[in-house]
Design a protein around this motif. Structure first.
Motif, PDB file in Angstrom:
ATOM      1  N   LEU A  88     -43.540  22.976 -15.346  1.00 55.46           N
ATOM      2  CA  LEU A  88     -44.025  21.673 -15.801  1.00 55.46           C
ATOM      3  C   LEU A  88     -44.980  21.826 -16.979  1.00 55.46           C
ATOM      4  CD1 LEU A  88     -44.717  20.045 -12.315  1.00 55.46           C
ATOM      5  CD2 LEU A  88     -42.621  19.971 -13.678  1.00 55.46           C
ATOM      6  N   ALA A 257     -38.281  10.745 -18.110  1.00 61.18           N
ATOM      7  CA  ALA A 257     -37.504  10.780 -16.878  1.00 61.18           C
ATOM      8  C   ALA A 257     -36.096  10.242 -17.090  1.00 61.18           C
ATOM      9  CB  ALA A 257     -38.216   9.975 -15.791  1.00 61.18           C
ATOM     10  N   PRO A 262     -33.758  17.315 -15.213  1.00 58.96           N
ATOM     11  CA  PRO A 262     -34.806  18.225 -14.733  1.00 58.96           C
ATOM     12  C   PRO A 262     -34.249  19.479 -14.078  1.00 58.96           C
ATOM     13  CG  PRO A 262     -34.573  16.367 -13.245  1.00 58.96           C
ATOM     14  CD  PRO A 262     -33.675  16.089 -14.403  1.00 58.96           C
ATOM     15  N   SER A 263     -34.943  20.576 -14.297  1.00 59.72           N
ATOM     16  CA  SER A 263     -34.646  21.851 -13.641  1.00 59.72           C
ATOM     17  C   SER A 263     -35.901  22.706 -13.714  1.00 59.72           C
ATOM     18  CB  SER A 263     -33.473  22.573 -14.312  1.00 59.72           C
ATOM     19  OG  SER A 263     -33.818  22.980 -15.624  1.00 59.72           O
ATOM     20  N   PHE A 264     -36.068  23.569 -12.724  1.00 54.11           N
ATOM     21  CA  PHE A 264     -37.260  24.409 -12.680  1.00 54.11           C
ATOM     22  C   PHE A 264     -36.936  25.786 -13.232  1.00 54.11           C
ATOM     23  CE2 PHE A 264     -39.009  21.027 -10.291  1.00 54.11           C
ATOM     24  CZ  PHE A 264     -40.375  21.147 -10.427  1.00 54.11           C
ATOM     25  N   GLY A 276     -38.751  20.417 -17.451  1.00 61.64           N
ATOM     26  CA  GLY A 276     -39.529  19.441 -16.714  1.00 61.64           C
ATOM     27  C   GLY A 276     -40.898  19.251 -17.336  1.00 61.64           C
ATOM     28  N   THR A 277     -41.498  18.090 -17.075  1.00 61.87           N
ATOM     29  CA  THR A 277     -42.851  17.796 -17.525  1.00 61.87           C
ATOM     30  C   THR A 277     -43.648  17.246 -16.345  1.00 61.87           C
ATOM     31  OG1 THR A 277     -42.382  15.507 -18.181  1.00 61.87           O
ATOM     32  CG2 THR A 277     -41.986  17.232 -19.832  1.00 61.87           C
ATOM     33  N   GLN A 280     -42.865  13.400 -15.808  1.00 58.49           N
ATOM     34  CA  GLN A 280     -41.501  13.196 -15.321  1.00 58.49           C
ATOM     35  C   GLN A 280     -41.366  13.638 -13.875  1.00 58.49           C
ATOM     36  OE1 GLN A 280     -39.433  16.304 -15.064  1.00 58.49           O
ATOM     37  NE2 GLN A 280     -37.949  15.095 -13.897  1.00 58.49           N
ATOM     38  N   ASN A 281     -41.973  14.761 -13.517  1.00 54.36           N
ATOM     39  CA  ASN A 281     -41.886  15.259 -12.146  1.00 54.36           C
ATOM     40  C   ASN A 281     -42.591  14.313 -11.165  1.00 54.36           C
ATOM     41  OD1 ASN A 281     -41.185  17.546 -10.286  1.00 54.36           O
ATOM     42  ND2 ASN A 281     -43.406  17.607 -10.047  1.00 54.36           N
ATOM     43  N   LYS A 285     -40.473  12.275  -8.142  1.00 54.78           N
ATOM     44  CA  LYS A 285     -40.633  12.743  -6.768  1.00 54.78           C
ATOM     45  C   LYS A 285     -41.670  11.966  -5.960  1.00 54.78           C
ATOM     46  CE  LYS A 285     -39.373  17.486  -8.008  1.00 54.78           C
ATOM     47  NZ  LYS A 285     -38.056  17.419  -7.379  1.00 54.78           N
TER      48      LYS A 285
END
Length: 330
Positions: A88, A257, A262-264, A276-277, A280-281, A285
C-alpha cells in the motif's frame, strides 16, 4: 483667483472619543478571540483525529503476527491475523509521483498562459473552466477513467513497452487491461491539475508589474520576463500548490478504487495491472471487515495521516529555508 480658507473641524468631545476608543478595543478583542479560538479548535481537531487513529491502530497492531511495515499480505481475519502496508505504501507513493510528474509542469504552463500570454477575452473563460474542473466529484473521474481512460491507454501501454521497455519501468511483462498504477497516476494527474493550476495562476498574477515592466524596458523577451521575474516570485506558490495537489493524490479513494485492479504485489513495472494504495484498500475492505479488520484499516489510515503531515511539513521547511523561493529576490 478666489482664495479658499481652511475650515476648522472642531475636535470630538472627550466622551465621544472615549466611546469610539472603547468600541474599537472591544472589536479588536472579539476579533483576536475568534482568531485564537479558531486556531485552537483546529489544533484540537487534529489532535483528536491523531489520538483516535493511534488508539484504534494500537488495538490492531498488538495482535498482528506480521511486520506492519514489511509484510505484503493483508489478512487481518486470518488465524493468526497477518497484515502489512508494504504494498500500500509503495503504490500510494509511486502513483502520486507519477501524478505529480505529469500534472505540475502542465499546470504551471497553463497558469503562465492564462496569466501572461492569453488575451483577456480568452483568459477569463479558460480560467473559469479550469476552476470548474476542480469541482467535479471523484466518482465522476473514476467512472470516466474506467470507461474511457482504461480502454484507450492499452495502445499507449503497448507503445511505451515497445520503445521504452528497455527502461524496465515501462516494460510490460503481464498481459491484461490497463488497470495499473500508471493509469492511476494519469487519472490523479488530471484530478489535481485544476488545483495546481488555479493556485499557481493566482500567484503569478501577484507579480509586481514594476518588475515585469523593468525587464521589458531593458529589452527582455516575454519568456525572459517570465523566467527572470515571474517564476522566481511565484516559486513558493507553485510549491504550495504542488503540495496541495499531492495531498489530494495521496488520499484519493473512489477514483483509484474504480480504476485500479488491486493486488498485493510490488513491481516497478508500472504498466502491469495490479497494485494498491491506502485509500483504495480502505474503501474496498471497510464494509466487509469485522471490528479487528477495521482497526487494521485504521492503522493503515494512520500511516497515510502521518505521511500527509510529513509531506506538508517538508514543503513548509523548503519554503522557509530557501529565501529565493519567497519571491523577495524577484
Amino acid at each position: 483667483m478666489a482664495s479658499t480658507t481652511p475650515i476648522d473641524i472642531p475636535p470630538a468631545p472627550p466622551a465621544q472619543r472615549q466611546r469610539a476608543k472603547s468600541t474599537g478595543r472591544a472589536g479588536d478583542k472579539i476579533f483576536i478571540g475568534l482568531s485564537r479560538g479558531s486556531g485552537i479548535l483546529l489544533l484540537v481537531l487534529m489532535a483528536s483525529i491523531a489520538v483516535f487513529l493511534s488508539y484504534r491502530a494500537a488495538l490492531a497492531l498488538s495482535d498482528n503476527e506480521g511486520n506492519f511495515f514489511t509484510t505484503f499480505d493483508w489478512n487481518p481475519a486470518g488465524d493468526p491475523p497477518v497484515f502489512g502496508i508494504a504494498v500500500l505504501l509503495f503504490g500510494t507513493v509511486l502513483s502520486s509521483i507519477i501524478a505529480m510528474a505529469i500534472a505540475v509542469p502542465i499546470a504551471v504552463g497553463i497558469a503562465l498562459f492564462i496569466s501572461h500570454y492569453a488575451p483577456r477575452k480568452l483568459a477569463s473563460p479558460l480560467a473559469y473552466v479550469v476552476d470548474l474542473l476542480a469541482a467535479v466529484p471523484s466518482i465522476i473521474y473514476g467512472i470516466w477513467g474506467a470507461l474511457v481512460l482504461v480502454p484507450y491507454l492499452e495502445g499507449l501501454n503497448l507503445w511505451l513497452d515497445q520503445f521504452f521497455g528497455w527502461t524496465y519501468l515501462f516494460e510490460k511483462t503481464e498481459v491484461g487491461v490497463a488497470r495499473s498504477l500508471f493509469t492511476v497516476g494519469i487519472l490523479l494527474a488530471i484530478m489535481i491539475l485544476p488545483i495546481v493550476t488555479s493556485v499557481s495562476r493566482e500567484v503569478f498574477l501577484q507579480v509586481p508589474k514594476m518588475n515585469e515592466e523593468a525587464a521589458l524596458a531593458l529589452g527582455a523577451t516575454r519568456w525572459e520576463v517570465v523566467r527572470l521575474s515571474v517564476l522566481p516570485f511565484g516559486r513558493s506558490g507553485v510549491i504550495s500548490a504542488s503540495m496541495l495537489g499531492l495531498g489530494r493524490a495521496l488520499g484519493e479513494t473512489m477514483a483509484v478504487a474504480t480504476v485500479l485492479s488491486p493486488s498485493f504485489l510490488i513491481s516497478f513495472h508500472v504498466l502491469n495491472p495490479g497494485g494498491g494504495t491506502f485509500a483504495q484498500n480502505i474503501a474496498a475492505k471497510f464494509d466487509e471487515a469485522d471490528q479487528f479488520g477495521r482497526d487494521a484499516l485504521i492503522a493503515s489510515g494512520l500511516v497515510l495521516f502521518v505521511l500527509t503531515l510529513l509531506v506538508n511539513g517538508a514543503a513548509r521547511l523548503i519554503i522557509a529555508r530557501r529565501k529565493e523561493y519567497s519571491g523577495a529576490n524577484a
